[in-house]
Write a protein that holds these residues in place. Structure first.
Motif, PDB file in Angstrom:
ATOM      1  N   UNK A  24     -37.760  12.754 -60.571  1.00 42.66           N
ATOM      2  CA  UNK A  24     -38.576  13.600 -59.832  1.00 42.66           C
ATOM      3  C   UNK A  24     -38.109  15.003 -60.534  1.00 42.66           C
ATOM      4  N   UNK A  25     -39.312  15.930 -60.914  1.00 49.11           N
ATOM      5  CA  UNK A  25     -39.075  17.156 -61.331  1.00 49.11           C
ATOM      6  C   UNK A  25     -38.506  17.301 -62.828  1.00 49.11           C
ATOM      7  N   UNK A  26     -38.541  16.463 -63.559  1.00 46.80           N
ATOM      8  CA  UNK A  26     -37.740  16.379 -64.898  1.00 46.80           C
ATOM      9  C   UNK A  26     -38.590  15.709 -65.847  1.00 46.80           C
ATOM     10  N   UNK A  27     -39.010  16.580 -67.062  1.00 41.65           N
ATOM     11  CA  UNK A  27     -39.956  16.047 -67.870  1.00 41.65           C
ATOM     12  C   UNK A  27     -39.159  15.452 -69.068  1.00 41.65           C
ATOM     13  N   UNK A  28     -39.493  14.122 -69.432  1.00 39.11           N
ATOM     14  CA  UNK A  28     -38.835  13.744 -70.572  1.00 39.11           C
ATOM     15  C   UNK A  28     -39.795  13.110 -71.813  1.00 39.11           C
TER      16      UNK A  28
ATOM     17  N   UNK B  34     -44.166  13.161 -67.294  1.00 44.86           N
ATOM     18  CA  UNK B  34     -44.075  14.128 -66.185  1.00 44.86           C
ATOM     19  C   UNK B  34     -44.064  13.406 -64.846  1.00 44.86           C
ATOM     20  N   UNK B  35     -42.867  13.005 -64.246  1.00 39.30           N
ATOM     21  CA  UNK B  35     -43.095  12.290 -63.063  1.00 39.30           C
ATOM     22  C   UNK B  35     -43.434  13.299 -61.927  1.00 39.30           C
ATOM     23  N   UNK B  36     -44.014  12.650 -61.050  1.00 33.68           N
ATOM     24  CA  UNK B  36     -44.834  13.428 -59.741  1.00 33.68           C
ATOM     25  C   UNK B  36     -43.983  12.952 -58.463  1.00 33.68           C
ATOM     26  N   UNK B  37     -43.598  11.476 -58.504  1.00 39.94           N
ATOM     27  CA  UNK B  37     -43.048  10.790 -57.372  1.00 39.94           C
ATOM     28  C   UNK B  37     -42.464   9.755 -57.647  1.00 39.94           C
ATOM     29  N   UNK B  38     -40.967   9.915 -57.310  1.00 38.93           N
ATOM     30  CA  UNK B  38     -40.126   8.527 -57.455  1.00 38.93           C
ATOM     31  C   UNK B  38     -39.574   8.134 -56.043  1.00 38.93           C
TER      32      UNK B  38
ATOM     33  N   UNK C  73     -45.301   7.738 -59.550  1.00 43.26           N
ATOM     34  CA  UNK C  73     -46.555   8.396 -59.720  1.00 43.26           C
ATOM     35  C   UNK C  73     -45.944   9.319 -60.928  1.00 43.26           C
ATOM     36  N   UNK C  74     -46.723   9.392 -61.979  1.00 42.50           N
ATOM     37  CA  UNK C  74     -46.471  10.175 -63.341  1.00 42.50           C
ATOM     38  C   UNK C  74     -47.531  10.406 -63.951  1.00 42.50           C
ATOM     39  N   UNK C  75     -47.335  11.382 -65.194  1.00 44.30           N
ATOM     40  CA  UNK C  75     -48.403  11.892 -65.968  1.00 44.30           C
ATOM     41  C   UNK C  75     -47.945  11.787 -67.249  1.00 44.30           C
ATOM     42  N   UNK C  76     -48.636  10.879 -68.193  1.00 39.40           N
ATOM     43  CA  UNK C  76     -48.323  10.829 -69.856  1.00 39.40           C
ATOM     44  C   UNK C  76     -49.098  12.007 -70.464  1.00 39.40           C
ATOM     45  N   UNK C  77     -48.249  12.811 -71.201  1.00 38.59           N
ATOM     46  CA  UNK C  77     -48.907  13.894 -72.108  1.00 38.59           C
ATOM     47  C   UNK C  77     -48.812  13.287 -73.470  1.00 38.59           C
ATOM     48  N   UNK C  78     -49.939  13.293 -74.161  1.00 38.47           N
ATOM     49  CA  UNK C  78     -49.563  13.201 -75.738  1.00 38.47           C
ATOM     50  C   UNK C  78     -49.689  14.263 -76.502  1.00 38.47           C
ATOM     51  N   UNK C  79     -50.009  14.276 -77.529  1.00 37.45           N
ATOM     52  CA  UNK C  79     -49.587  15.586 -78.614  1.00 37.45           C
ATOM     53  C   UNK C  79     -50.796  16.627 -78.236  1.00 37.45           C
ATOM     54  N   UNK C  80     -51.926  16.111 -77.687  1.00 39.14           N
ATOM     55  CA  UNK C  80     -52.753  17.463 -77.101  1.00 39.14           C
ATOM     56  C   UNK C  80     -52.470  17.713 -75.869  1.00 39.14           C
ATOM     57  N   UNK C  81     -53.166  18.572 -75.115  1.00 35.12           N
ATOM     58  CA  UNK C  81     -52.930  18.728 -73.916  1.00 35.12           C
ATOM     59  C   UNK C  81     -53.655  17.920 -72.660  1.00 35.12           C
ATOM     60  N   UNK C  82     -54.303  16.986 -72.971  1.00 33.35           N
ATOM     61  CA  UNK C  82     -54.971  15.962 -72.032  1.00 33.35           C
ATOM     62  C   UNK C  82     -53.884  15.196 -71.457  1.00 33.35           C
ATOM     63  N   UNK C  83     -53.784  14.914 -70.059  1.00 35.95           N
ATOM     64  CA  UNK C  83     -52.770  13.989 -69.744  1.00 35.95           C
ATOM     65  C   UNK C  83     -53.554  13.040 -68.919  1.00 35.95           C
ATOM     66  N   UNK C  84     -52.865  11.800 -68.475  1.00 32.64           N
ATOM     67  CA  UNK C  84     -53.624  10.814 -67.617  1.00 32.64           C
ATOM     68  C   UNK C  84     -52.314  10.632 -66.713  1.00 32.64           C
ATOM     69  N   UNK C  85     -52.905  10.315 -65.352  1.00 28.79           N
ATOM     70  CA  UNK C  85     -51.997   9.979 -64.185  1.00 28.79           C
ATOM     71  C   UNK C  85     -51.601   8.354 -64.095  1.00 28.79           C
ATOM     72  N   UNK C  86     -50.409   7.900 -64.022  1.00 27.71           N
ATOM     73  CA  UNK C  86     -50.252   6.451 -63.858  1.00 27.71           C
ATOM     74  C   UNK C  86     -49.514   6.395 -62.708  1.00 27.71           C
ATOM     75  N   UNK C  87     -49.766   4.845 -62.065  1.00 29.40           N
ATOM     76  CA  UNK C  87     -49.027   4.478 -60.711  1.00 29.40           C
ATOM     77  C   UNK C  87     -48.378   3.455 -61.032  1.00 29.40           C
ATOM     78  N   UNK C  88     -47.365   3.199 -60.563  1.00 27.10           N
ATOM     79  CA  UNK C  88     -46.752   1.666 -60.546  1.00 27.10           C
ATOM     80  C   UNK C  88     -46.167   1.390 -59.247  1.00 27.10           C
TER      81      UNK C  88
END
Length: 134
Positions: free
Chosen positions: A73-77, A93-97, A111-126
């Motif tokens: 949480x709070x750290x981009x990897x 980019x984690x939002x909630x762990x 809950x986290x966002x995946x960011x590709x080479x562009x600026x668009x991001x998608x939110x994922x949940x597991x």
């Protein structure tokens, strides 16, 4: 295994964040070593391993497409996805762990966002509920 490690069979219920019914129910293994956990299961020809230790969660996928991401949480990897066509570089980019140990098993919500080479991001949940079979 020594006294500080224990592996047990579990039933894994994968849920959507807004629904109470599981979208997928799978057999798996839950290995506890001290204060760390490993959850392993297979799905659609791939093997998933989720490692949990000190508030850091790693998710790896082995199969035709392979990746390993680290969620804290709070750290981009940064991470890469290996495909038969080459590697794709991305960032997570984690939002909630959230991790909760229970007498009946383990609960994990990511809950986290995946960011590709562009600026668009998608939110994922597991969301996993791992319940001991024995």
């Amino acid at each position: 295994m020594d006294m500080n490690s224990e592996e047990r069979n579990v039933t894994i219920r994968i849920k959507e964040p807004d629904g109470s019914e599981p979208v997928l129910i799978l057999p798996g293994k839950l290995l506890r070593i001290g204060n760390s956990w490993n959850v392993r299961y297979g799905q659609d020809g791939a093997l998933y391993t989720i490692g949990i230790s000190d508030g850091i969660v790693s998710v790896s996928r082995e199969g035709e497409e392979e990746y390993a991401i680290i969620l804290q949480e709070g750290k981009e990897h940064p991470f890469g996805i290996s495909t038969p066509y080459g590697s794709i570089e991305m960032r997570v980019v984690p939002e909630r762990v959230f991790i909760e140990e229970r007498e009946t098993g383990l609960k994990l919500e990511l809950e986290y966002f995946i960011v590709g080479s562009g600026k668009a991001s998608d939110k994922f949940c597991l969301f996993l509920d791992c319940e001991y079979d024995d």
